[in-house]
Design an enzyme around this catalytic site. Structure first.
Site, PDB file in Angstrom:
ATOM      1  N   ASP A   1       0.862  -1.243   0.014  1.00  0.00           N
ATOM      2  CA  ASP A   1      -0.059  -0.027  -0.006  1.00  0.00           C
ATOM      3  C   ASP A   1       1.021   1.432  -0.142  1.00  0.00           C
ATOM      4  O   ASP A   1       1.773   1.384   0.687  1.00  0.00           O
ATOM      5  CB  ASP A   1      -0.847   0.069   1.150  1.00  0.00           C
ATOM      6  CG  ASP A   1      -2.102   0.969   1.120  1.00  0.00           C
ATOM      7  OD1 ASP A   1      -3.137   0.599   0.913  1.00  0.00           O
ATOM      8  OD2 ASP A   1      -2.009   2.220   0.997  1.00  0.00           O
TER       9      ASP A   1
ATOM     10  N   ASN B   1     -12.946  -3.117   1.987  1.00  0.00           N
ATOM     11  CA  ASN B   1     -14.017  -2.030   1.997  1.00  0.00           C
ATOM     12  C   ASN B   1     -15.010  -2.026   0.864  1.00  0.00           C
ATOM     13  O   ASN B   1     -14.512  -2.327  -0.095  1.00  0.00           O
ATOM     14  CB  ASN B   1     -13.402  -0.866   2.063  1.00  0.00           C
ATOM     15  CG  ASN B   1     -12.531  -0.758   3.624  1.00  0.00           C
ATOM     16  OD1 ASN B   1     -13.018  -0.979   4.509  1.00  0.00           O
ATOM     17  ND2 ASN B   1     -11.377  -0.087   3.433  1.00  0.00           N
TER      18      ASN B   1
ATOM     19  N   VAL C   1     -10.643   3.108  -3.918  1.00  0.00           N
ATOM     20  CA  VAL C   1     -10.261   2.545  -5.182  1.00  0.00           C
ATOM     21  C   VAL C   1     -11.356   1.289  -5.532  1.00  0.00           C
ATOM     22  O   VAL C   1     -11.542   0.564  -4.893  1.00  0.00           O
ATOM     23  CB  VAL C   1      -9.045   1.910  -5.108  1.00  0.00           C
ATOM     24  CG1 VAL C   1      -8.524   1.418  -6.561  1.00  0.00           C
ATOM     25  CG2 VAL C   1      -7.842   3.071  -4.587  1.00  0.00           C
TER      26      VAL C   1
ATOM     27  N   HIS D   1     -10.211  -5.145  -3.623  1.00  0.00           N
ATOM     28  CA  HIS D   1      -8.843  -5.824  -3.073  1.00  0.00           C
ATOM     29  C   HIS D   1      -9.034  -6.129  -1.436  1.00  0.00           C
ATOM     30  O   HIS D   1     -10.104  -5.559  -0.956  1.00  0.00           O
ATOM     31  CB  HIS D   1      -7.938  -4.525  -3.101  1.00  0.00           C
ATOM     32  CG  HIS D   1      -8.717  -3.105  -2.743  1.00  0.00           C
ATOM     33  ND1 HIS D   1      -9.487  -2.228  -3.536  1.00  0.00           N
ATOM     34  CD2 HIS D   1      -8.416  -2.546  -1.384  1.00  0.00           C
ATOM     35  CE1 HIS D   1      -9.844  -1.301  -2.598  1.00  0.00           C
ATOM     36  NE2 HIS D   1      -9.046  -1.186  -1.558  1.00  0.00           N
TER      37      HIS D   1
ATOM     38  N   HIS E   1      -6.971  -5.642   2.057  1.00  0.00           N
ATOM     39  CA  HIS E   1      -5.774  -5.182   2.716  1.00  0.00           C
ATOM     40  C   HIS E   1      -5.311  -6.441   3.784  1.00  0.00           C
ATOM     41  O   HIS E   1      -6.207  -6.943   4.343  1.00  0.00           O
ATOM     42  CB  HIS E   1      -6.254  -3.948   3.707  1.00  0.00           C
ATOM     43  CG  HIS E   1      -6.731  -2.740   3.027  1.00  0.00           C
ATOM     44  ND1 HIS E   1      -6.076  -1.809   2.958  1.00  0.00           N
ATOM     45  CD2 HIS E   1      -8.130  -2.935   2.234  1.00  0.00           C
ATOM     46  CE1 HIS E   1      -6.705  -0.689   2.100  1.00  0.00           C
ATOM     47  NE2 HIS E   1      -7.894  -1.284   1.917  1.00  0.00           N
TER      48      HIS E   1
END
Ligand code: 5GP
Ligand code: ZN
Length: 115
Positions: free
Chosen positions: A31, A88, A97, A101, A103
């Site tokens: 990140d 998220n 974004v 994805h 994290h």
């Protein structure tokens, strides 16, 4: 591949990122703004907006993301200490974004509460 999606560009290596793992299905990279000593994003190589637009045919790739997460957690030495995985989704979820994805965050004790 979306022309405007930054994560699609990272997957195709058109945009720069520190890629720590890549195979035919997923790409993992650090990140840009890490919140912990380990902060890696794992994304499907194919563009999927979010969990909100997942299709049943995507099930295998989502499982693969978790298998890659475990391998990366081992590489980072954070399995014993533990770690957190977050996805998220949409505005209320805080997604910024819109390429799905996960994290992978660890290397320090996570804070609570969530939400
Ligand atoms: P979200 O808020 O959508 O769950 O997470 C997006 C994450 O992507 C953020 O943690 C942000 O720091 C990271 N990010 C945004 N743009 C870039 C980029 O161009 N490169 C990398 N490596 N990370 C990015
Ligand atoms: Zn994309």
């Amino acid at each position: 591949m979306s022309d405007t999606c930054i994560f699609c560009k990272i997957v195709s290596q058109e945009a720069k990122a520190t890629i720590v793992y890549q195979d035919e299905q997923v790409t993992a990279f650090r990140d840009l703004h890490p919140v912990a000593p380990t902060h890696i994003l794992i994304v499907p190589n194919k563009h999927i907006d979010s969990v909100g637009t997942l299709e049943p045919e995507d099930e295998q790739i989502i499982g693969h993301i978790f298998t890659v997460a475990r391998k990366l957690a081992e590489d980072e030495g954070i399995v014993k200490g533990g770690f957190r995985m977050i996805t998220n989704t949409g505005p209320h979820g805080g997604q910024t974004v819109f390429h799905l994805h996960v994290h992978l965050i660890g290397g320090q004790r996570m804070r609570f509460p969530m939400g």
